[in-house]
Scaffold this motif. Structure first.
Motif, PDB file in Angstrom:
ATOM      1  N   LEU A  67       0.810  -1.218   0.000  1.00  0.00           N
ATOM      2  CA  LEU A  67       0.000   0.000   0.000  1.00  0.00           C
ATOM      3  C   LEU A  67       0.848   1.276   0.000  1.00  0.00           C
ATOM      4  O   LEU A  67       0.312   2.375  -0.127  1.00  0.00           O
ATOM      5  N   GLY A  68       2.156   1.115   0.163  1.00  0.00           N
ATOM      6  CA  GLY A  68       3.043   2.273   0.116  1.00  0.00           C
ATOM      7  C   GLY A  68       3.083   3.086   1.396  1.00  0.00           C
ATOM      8  O   GLY A  68       3.430   4.270   1.359  1.00  0.00           O
ATOM      9  N   LEU A  69       2.738   2.454   2.522  1.00  0.00           N
ATOM     10  CA  LEU A  69       2.804   3.185   3.791  1.00  0.00           C
ATOM     11  C   LEU A  69       4.244   3.363   4.264  1.00  0.00           C
ATOM     12  O   LEU A  69       4.625   4.418   4.739  1.00  0.00           O
ATOM     13  N   PHE A  70       5.024   2.292   4.149  1.00  0.00           N
ATOM     14  CA  PHE A  70       6.433   2.358   4.521  1.00  0.00           C
ATOM     15  C   PHE A  70       7.189   1.303   3.746  1.00  0.00           C
ATOM     16  O   PHE A  70       6.599   0.443   3.101  1.00  0.00           O
ATOM     17  N   GLU A  71       8.502   1.381   3.814  1.00  0.00           N
ATOM     18  CA  GLU A  71       9.342   0.328   3.242  1.00  0.00           C
ATOM     19  C   GLU A  71      10.491   0.062   4.201  1.00  0.00           C
ATOM     20  O   GLU A  71      10.923   0.932   4.956  1.00  0.00           O
ATOM     21  N   PHE A  72      10.928  -1.181   4.177  1.00  0.00           N
ATOM     22  CA  PHE A  72      12.057  -1.568   5.019  1.00  0.00           C
ATOM     23  C   PHE A  72      13.350  -1.147   4.337  1.00  0.00           C
ATOM     24  O   PHE A  72      13.456  -1.156   3.105  1.00  0.00           O
ATOM     25  N   PRO A 116       2.264   0.580  16.720  1.00  0.00           N
ATOM     26  CA  PRO A 116       2.883   1.744  16.084  1.00  0.00           C
ATOM     27  C   PRO A 116       4.142   2.223  16.808  1.00  0.00           C
ATOM     28  O   PRO A 116       5.088   2.674  16.164  1.00  0.00           O
ATOM     29  N   LEU A 117       4.169   2.104  18.133  1.00  0.00           N
ATOM     30  CA  LEU A 117       5.348   2.518  18.884  1.00  0.00           C
ATOM     31  C   LEU A 117       6.571   1.690  18.476  1.00  0.00           C
ATOM     32  O   LEU A 117       7.667   2.230  18.301  1.00  0.00           O
ATOM     33  N   ALA A 118       6.375   0.394  18.302  1.00  0.00           N
ATOM     34  CA  ALA A 118       7.486  -0.467  17.878  1.00  0.00           C
ATOM     35  C   ALA A 118       8.005  -0.047  16.502  1.00  0.00           C
ATOM     36  O   ALA A 118       9.218  -0.001  16.269  1.00  0.00           O
ATOM     37  N   TYR A 119       7.101   0.276  15.585  1.00  0.00           N
ATOM     38  CA  TYR A 119       7.516   0.721  14.253  1.00  0.00           C
ATOM     39  C   TYR A 119       8.190   2.090  14.322  1.00  0.00           C
ATOM     40  O   TYR A 119       9.143   2.350  13.587  1.00  0.00           O
ATOM     41  N   PHE A 120       7.710   2.947  15.191  1.00  0.00           N
ATOM     42  CA  PHE A 120       8.320   4.267  15.365  1.00  0.00           C
ATOM     43  C   PHE A 120       9.759   4.113  15.857  1.00  0.00           C
ATOM     44  O   PHE A 120      10.674   4.763  15.346  1.00  0.00           O
ATOM     45  N   ILE A 121       9.957   3.241  16.823  1.00  0.00           N
ATOM     46  CA  ILE A 121      11.315   2.989  17.322  1.00  0.00           C
ATOM     47  C   ILE A 121      12.163   2.380  16.212  1.00  0.00           C
ATOM     48  O   ILE A 121      13.314   2.768  16.004  1.00  0.00           O
ATOM     49  N   ALA A 127      15.495   1.087  10.489  1.00  0.00           N
ATOM     50  CA  ALA A 127      15.022  -0.165   9.899  1.00  0.00           C
ATOM     51  C   ALA A 127      13.975   0.033   8.809  1.00  0.00           C
ATOM     52  O   ALA A 127      13.749  -0.859   7.996  1.00  0.00           O
ATOM     53  N   MET A 128      13.330   1.196   8.791  1.00  0.00           N
ATOM     54  CA  MET A 128      12.271   1.454   7.819  1.00  0.00           C
ATOM     55  C   MET A 128      12.132   2.949   7.601  1.00  0.00           C
ATOM     56  O   MET A 128      12.616   3.744   8.410  1.00  0.00           O
ATOM     57  N   GLN A 129      11.467   3.290   6.495  1.00  0.00           N
ATOM     58  CA  GLN A 129      11.188   4.679   6.196  1.00  0.00           C
ATOM     59  C   GLN A 129       9.725   4.802   5.807  1.00  0.00           C
ATOM     60  O   GLN A 129       9.182   3.938   5.104  1.00  0.00           O
ATOM     61  N   LEU A 130       9.115   5.874   6.252  1.00  0.00           N
ATOM     62  CA  LEU A 130       7.731   6.139   5.871  1.00  0.00           C
ATOM     63  C   LEU A 130       7.688   6.555   4.406  1.00  0.00           C
ATOM     64  O   LEU A 130       8.551   7.282   3.935  1.00  0.00           O
ATOM     65  N   GLN A 131       6.654   6.083   3.703  1.00  0.00           N
ATOM     66  CA  GLN A 131       6.469   6.435   2.305  1.00  0.00           C
ATOM     67  C   GLN A 131       5.199   7.259   2.109  1.00  0.00           C
ATOM     68  O   GLN A 131       4.959   7.768   1.031  1.00  0.00           O
ATOM     69  N   ALA A 132       4.377   7.338   3.124  1.00  0.00           N
ATOM     70  CA  ALA A 132       3.112   8.065   3.058  1.00  0.00           C
ATOM     71  C   ALA A 132       3.103   9.122   4.165  1.00  0.00           C
ATOM     72  O   ALA A 132       4.014   9.186   4.994  1.00  0.00           O
ATOM     73  N   THR A 133       2.056   9.915   4.184  1.00  0.00           N
ATOM     74  CA  THR A 133       1.883  10.937   5.212  1.00  0.00           C
ATOM     75  C   THR A 133       1.935  10.270   6.587  1.00  0.00           C
ATOM     76  O   THR A 133       1.223   9.290   6.819  1.00  0.00           O
ATOM     77  N   PRO A 134       2.764  10.771   7.489  1.00  0.00           N
ATOM     78  CA  PRO A 134       2.905  10.129   8.799  1.00  0.00           C
ATOM     79  C   PRO A 134       1.580   9.873   9.518  1.00  0.00           C
ATOM     80  O   PRO A 134       1.396   8.800  10.097  1.00  0.00           O
ATOM     81  N   TYR A 136      -1.336   9.191   8.302  1.00  0.00           N
ATOM     82  CA  TYR A 136      -1.988   8.016   7.707  1.00  0.00           C
ATOM     83  C   TYR A 136      -1.282   6.725   8.115  1.00  0.00           C
ATOM     84  O   TYR A 136      -1.930   5.724   8.412  1.00  0.00           O
ATOM     85  N   VAL A 137       0.041   6.776   8.117  1.00  0.00           N
ATOM     86  CA  VAL A 137       0.804   5.576   8.488  1.00  0.00           C
ATOM     87  C   VAL A 137       0.494   5.172   9.922  1.00  0.00           C
ATOM     88  O   VAL A 137       0.169   4.013  10.200  1.00  0.00           O
ATOM     89  N   TRP A 138       0.585   6.121  10.853  1.00  0.00           N
ATOM     90  CA  TRP A 138       0.394   5.789  12.267  1.00  0.00           C
ATOM     91  C   TRP A 138      -1.054   5.383  12.555  1.00  0.00           C
ATOM     92  O   TRP A 138      -1.293   4.480  13.367  1.00  0.00           O
ATOM     93  N   LEU A 139      -2.011   6.010  11.887  1.00  0.00           N
ATOM     94  CA  LEU A 139      -3.416   5.604  12.063  1.00  0.00           C
ATOM     95  C   LEU A 139      -3.667   4.208  11.500  1.00  0.00           C
ATOM     96  O   LEU A 139      -4.375   3.401  12.116  1.00  0.00           O
ATOM     97  N   ALA A 140      -3.091   3.921  10.340  1.00  0.00           N
ATOM     98  CA  ALA A 140      -3.245   2.580   9.755  1.00  0.00           C
ATOM     99  C   ALA A 140      -2.605   1.522  10.647  1.00  0.00           C
ATOM    100  O   ALA A 140      -3.190   0.454  10.885  1.00  0.00           O
ATOM    101  N   LEU A 141      -1.410   1.813  11.149  1.00  0.00           N
ATOM    102  CA  LEU A 141      -0.743   0.866  12.052  1.00  0.00           C
ATOM    103  C   LEU A 141      -1.549   0.672  13.334  1.00  0.00           C
ATOM    104  O   LEU A 141      -1.695  -0.457  13.820  1.00  0.00           O
ATOM    105  N   ALA A 142      -2.076   1.742  13.881  1.00  0.00           N
ATOM    106  CA  ALA A 142      -2.878   1.639  15.109  1.00  0.00           C
ATOM    107  C   ALA A 142      -4.120   0.792  14.867  1.00  0.00           C
ATOM    108  O   ALA A 142      -4.438  -0.098  15.672  1.00  0.00           O
TER     109      ALA A 142
END
Length: 166
Positions: A67-72, A116-121, A127-134, A136-142
Motif C-alpha cells: 500500500l506504500g505506507l512504509f518500506e524496510f 505503532p510505537l514499535a515501528y516508530f522505534i 530499519a524502515m522509512q515512511l512512504q506516506a503521510t505520517p 496516515y501511516v500511524w493511524l493505519a498501524l494503530a
C-alpha cells in the motif's frame, strides 16, 4: 507479583527485539536460530498458532509495504530479519499472554499503542522509512494492530476462558 523469571524473559525479549531491529542483516543467523529456538521451546499445543500469528504478521507488513505506507531499509519486501522477528514475537507474545491473562478489551488499546510505537522505534533505528503521510501511516498501524493483537491472542484467551469454566 511477577516472578524473576517473568521479568528476565520480558527484558530478554526487549534486548533481542532491539538487537533484531538495530542489527538487522548483520545478525541474521543469530536471529533465525534464536527465533526457531523460541518456537522449539513453545509448548507443542501452541506451535501451530505461533506459526499462524507469524504468518499473519508478515502478511500485515507486506500489505502495508504494498500500500506504500512504509518500506524496510534495503529491501523491496519484508526482509528475513523481520520474518525472524515475527516468529520470535509470536512465540513470546503467546507465552506472555498466558502469564499476564489480559482480557480481550485490554488488547485493543494495547495493540493500537504498542504496535505503532514499535515501528516508530524501528524507524528511528533506521530499519524502515515512511512512504506516506505520517498521520496516515500511524493511524493505519494503530487500526491494524488494534485488530491484530486480539486476533492472534484468541487461542490463549479461549483456552483460559474454558479453563475457568471447568
Amino acid at each position: 507479583m511477577m516472578s524473576l523469571r517473568f521479568w528476565l524473559l520480558a527484558a530478554g525479549f526487549d534486548v533481542w527485539w532491539t538487537l533484531a531491529v538495530w542489527g538487522r542483516d548483520r545478525f541474521i543467523i543469530f536471529l533465525l536460530i534464536s527465533s526457531f529456538l523460541m518456537l522449539a521451546f513453545t509448548p507443542s499445543r501452541r506451535r501451530l498458532w505461533v506459526a499462524v500469528a507469524c504468518t499473519l504478521g508478515i502478511m500485515m507488513d507486506s500489505l502495508w509495504c504494498i500500500l506504500g505506507l512504509f518500506e524496510f531499509t534495503d529491501s523491496a519486501a519484508v526482509p528475513a530479519w523481520m520474518m525472524a522477528l515475527w516468529l520470535g514475537f509470536s512465540a513470546w507474545w503467546l507465552w506472555l499472554l498466558g502469564v499476564l491473562r489480559l482480557k480481550v478489551y485490554w488488547l485493543i488499546p494495547l495493540g493500537a499503542v504498542s504496535g505503532p510505537l514499535a515501528y516508530f522505534i524501528g524507524m528511528n533505528l533506521g530499519a524502515m522509512q515512511l512512504q506516506a503521510t505520517p498521520l496516515y501511516v500511524w493511524l493505519a498501524l494503530a487500526a491494524g494492530w488494534a485488530l491484530f493483537l486480539p486476533l492472534i491472542s484468541l487461542p490463549v484467551l479461549l483456552n483460559q476462558h474454558s479453563l475457568r469454566r471447568s
